[in-house]
Write a protein that holds these residues in place. Structure first.
Motif, PDB file in Angstrom:
ATOM      1  N   MET A   1       0.935  -1.054  -0.032  1.00 46.86           N
ATOM      2  CA  MET A   1       0.002  -0.087  -0.168  1.00 46.86           C
ATOM      3  C   MET A   1       0.918   1.243   0.058  1.00 46.86           C
ATOM      4  SD  MET A   1      -3.155   1.082   2.642  1.00 46.86           S
ATOM      5  CE  MET A   1      -2.139   1.227   4.118  1.00 46.86           C
ATOM      6  N   VAL A   2       0.431   2.328  -0.859  1.00 42.38           N
ATOM      7  CA  VAL A   2       1.094   3.412  -0.919  1.00 42.38           C
ATOM      8  C   VAL A   2       0.404   4.509  -0.608  1.00 42.38           C
ATOM      9  CG1 VAL A   2       2.449   5.068  -2.480  1.00 42.38           C
ATOM     10  CG2 VAL A   2       2.625   2.638  -2.814  1.00 42.38           C
ATOM     11  N   VAL A   3       0.971   5.464   0.277  1.00 37.48           N
ATOM     12  CA  VAL A   3      -0.014   6.587   0.745  1.00 37.48           C
ATOM     13  C   VAL A   3       0.653   7.989   0.446  1.00 37.48           C
ATOM     14  CG1 VAL A   3      -0.888   7.877   2.764  1.00 37.48           C
ATOM     15  CG2 VAL A   3      -0.753   5.541   2.861  1.00 37.48           C
ATOM     16  N   GLY A   4       0.131   9.062  -0.348  1.00 32.73           N
ATOM     17  CA  GLY A   4       0.573  10.161  -0.739  1.00 32.73           C
ATOM     18  C   GLY A   4      -0.011  11.039  -0.082  1.00 32.73           C
ATOM     19  N   VAL A   5       0.862  12.086   0.428  1.00 29.99           N
ATOM     20  CA  VAL A   5       0.414  13.048   1.281  1.00 29.99           C
ATOM     21  C   VAL A   5       0.831  14.564   0.679  1.00 29.99           C
ATOM     22  CG1 VAL A   5       0.354  14.247   3.592  1.00 29.99           C
ATOM     23  CG2 VAL A   5       0.225  11.601   3.328  1.00 29.99           C
ATOM     24  N   GLY A   6      -0.034  15.312   0.611  1.00 29.40           N
ATOM     25  CA  GLY A   6       0.518  16.855  -0.031  1.00 29.40           C
ATOM     26  C   GLY A   6      -0.007  18.067   0.854  1.00 29.40           C
ATOM     27  N   CYS A   7       0.518  19.038   0.445  1.00 25.59           N
ATOM     28  CA  CYS A   7       0.137  19.985   1.199  1.00 25.59           C
ATOM     29  C   CYS A   7       0.607  21.295   0.192  1.00 25.59           C
ATOM     30  CB  CYS A   7       1.131  20.456   2.614  1.00 25.59           C
ATOM     31  SG  CYS A   7       0.482  21.738   3.497  1.00 25.59           S
ATOM     32  N   MET A   8      -0.719  22.134   0.073  1.00 25.66           N
ATOM     33  CA  MET A   8      -0.519  23.205  -0.695  1.00 25.66           C
ATOM     34  C   MET A   8      -0.700  24.596   0.227  1.00 25.66           C
ATOM     35  SD  MET A   8      -3.144  21.940  -3.702  1.00 25.66           S
ATOM     36  CE  MET A   8      -4.313  21.181  -2.709  1.00 25.66           C
ATOM     37  N   ILE A   9       0.248  25.710   0.082  1.00 29.52           N
ATOM     38  CA  ILE A   9      -0.334  26.755   0.617  1.00 29.52           C
ATOM     39  C   ILE A   9      -0.858  27.930  -0.120  1.00 29.52           C
ATOM     40  CG2 ILE A   9       1.077  28.642   1.930  1.00 29.52           C
ATOM     41  CD1 ILE A   9       2.807  26.416   2.640  1.00 29.52           C
ATOM     42  N   PHE A  10      -1.681  28.730   0.133  1.00 28.37           N
ATOM     43  CA  PHE A  10      -2.261  29.605  -0.976  1.00 28.37           C
ATOM     44  C   PHE A  10      -2.352  31.037  -0.430  1.00 28.37           C
ATOM     45  CE2 PHE A  10      -4.633  25.600  -2.325  1.00 28.37           C
ATOM     46  CZ  PHE A  10      -4.472  25.653  -3.809  1.00 28.37           C
ATOM     47  N   ARG A  11      -2.236  31.992  -1.285  1.00 30.78           N
ATOM     48  CA  ARG A  11      -2.455  33.512  -0.838  1.00 30.78           C
ATOM     49  C   ARG A  11      -3.748  33.695  -1.486  1.00 30.78           C
ATOM     50  NH1 ARG A  11       1.987  36.418  -2.509  1.00 30.78           N
ATOM     51  NH2 ARG A  11       2.984  35.707  -0.601  1.00 30.78           N
ATOM     52  N   ILE A  12      -4.706  34.202  -0.504  1.00 32.49           N
ATOM     53  CA  ILE A  12      -5.967  34.662  -1.227  1.00 32.49           C
ATOM     54  C   ILE A  12      -6.100  36.335  -1.212  1.00 32.49           C
ATOM     55  CG2 ILE A  12      -8.263  34.422  -0.768  1.00 32.49           C
ATOM     56  CD1 ILE A  12      -8.026  32.242   1.039  1.00 32.49           C
ATOM     57  N   HIS A  13      -6.062  36.730  -2.258  1.00 30.40           N
ATOM     58  CA  HIS A  13      -6.086  38.168  -2.370  1.00 30.40           C
ATOM     59  C   HIS A  13      -7.598  38.736  -2.311  1.00 30.40           C
ATOM     60  CE1 HIS A  13      -2.113  38.076  -4.148  1.00 30.40           C
ATOM     61  NE2 HIS A  13      -2.582  37.019  -4.938  1.00 30.40           N
ATOM     62  N   ASP A  14      -7.575  39.861  -1.984  1.00 36.69           N
ATOM     63  CA  ASP A  14      -8.733  40.786  -1.529  1.00 36.69           C
ATOM     64  C   ASP A  14      -9.727  40.201  -0.695  1.00 36.69           C
ATOM     65  OD1 ASP A  14      -7.935  42.590  -3.504  1.00 36.69           O
ATOM     66  OD2 ASP A  14      -8.673  41.724  -5.092  1.00 36.69           O
ATOM     67  N   CYS A  15      -9.112  39.424   0.362  1.00 36.40           N
ATOM     68  CA  CYS A  15      -9.728  38.852   1.251  1.00 36.40           C
ATOM     69  C   CYS A  15      -9.685  39.641   2.400  1.00 36.40           C
ATOM     70  CB  CYS A  15      -9.281  37.327   1.561  1.00 36.40           C
ATOM     71  SG  CYS A  15     -10.563  36.548   2.787  1.00 36.40           S
ATOM     72  N   ARG A  16     -10.793  39.775   3.099  1.00 36.59           N
ATOM     73  CA  ARG A  16     -10.811  40.787   4.566  1.00 36.59           C
ATOM     74  C   ARG A  16     -11.474  40.055   5.702  1.00 36.59           C
ATOM     75  NH1 ARG A  16     -10.794  44.482   0.244  1.00 36.59           N
ATOM     76  NH2 ARG A  16      -8.725  46.055   0.391  1.00 36.59           N
TER      77      ARG A  16
END
Length: 95
Positions: free
Chosen positions: A1-16
């Motif tokens: 069994m193979v497990v793939g884990v990922g993480c994405m970092i986003f910048r959200i513009h015009d969010c207040r």
């Protein structure tokens, strides 16, 4: 069994507000879930308006397949255009 884990970092513009952030994050998470049948959730920076960290998990039997799916998932998330992707991390674990 193979497990793939990922993480994405986003910048959200015009969010207040957290409400505006939640709208963008929910859209990204839902589209990734529907398209890739992956486990997806916001995993960090819950109280920062203009930054979102989204984690994904995939399970399979072949390391190359999981690697290819994670690459496609990252490209798909970036191409959505809902937020700017700043960074990605990926780890593949064989059990």
């Amino acid at each position: 069994m193979v497990v793939g884990v990922g993480c994405m970092i986003f910048r959200i513009h015009d969010c207040r507000s957290l409400k505006g952030k939640r709208k963008v994050v929910k859209a990204i998470v839902a589209r990734i879930r529907n398209h890739f049948n992956a486990s997806v959730a916001e995993v960090d920076d819950n109280d920062i308006y203009q930054r979102a960290v989204i984690g994904v998990g995939l399970v399979g039997s072949d390391r190359r397949t999981i690697n290819a799916k994670l690459d496609k998932l990252f490209n798909f998330a970036e191409d959505l255009g809902l937020a700017e992707m700043i960074d990605t991390q990926m780890e593949i674990i064989s059990l």
